[in-house]
Design a protein around this motif. Structure first.
Motif: not given
Length: 101
Positions: A22-23, A50-53, A59-62
């Motif tokens: 995610a990051v 979480t991964p979403l956080m 800034d990994r919008l995809d």
């Protein structure tokens, strides 16, 4: 062959792998991990993030979009009671206050 040997970040736990994907913006690895284990989409790290956080913070919008489409919980809070939305708002405020927008 062990299934985790085919994944990036082999040798670490699946939870740390999903956070790292995610990051780092590795959407392919992120999707493979959450398809293999759907509970990982909301897996908390030692800070309750979480991964979403981590997508929001990096800034990994995809990747954030992929998590949302997979049903990630937008209302999960970290140990400081912040959601991904709170983190995004905080980040935007810092950018405004430093003139980086």
């Amino acid at each position: 062959m062990n299934k985790s040997e085919n994944l990036p970040f082999a040798g670490s736990s699946l939870a740390s792998q999903v956070h790292a994907a995610a990051v780092n913006g590795d959407k392919g690895a992120l999707q493979r991990l959450i398809v293999g284990n759907s509970a990982l989409k909301d897996k908390e790290d030692q800070f309750g993030r979480t991964p979403l956080m981590y997508c929001v913070l990096a800034d990994r919008l995809d990747c954030a979009d992929a998590l949302l489409k997979a049903g990630a919980d937008v209302n999960k809070t970290d140990h400081s009671q912040r959601t991904a939305l709170h983190l995004a708002a905080q980040k935007a405020l810092r950018r405004v206050s430093t003139g980086r927008i």
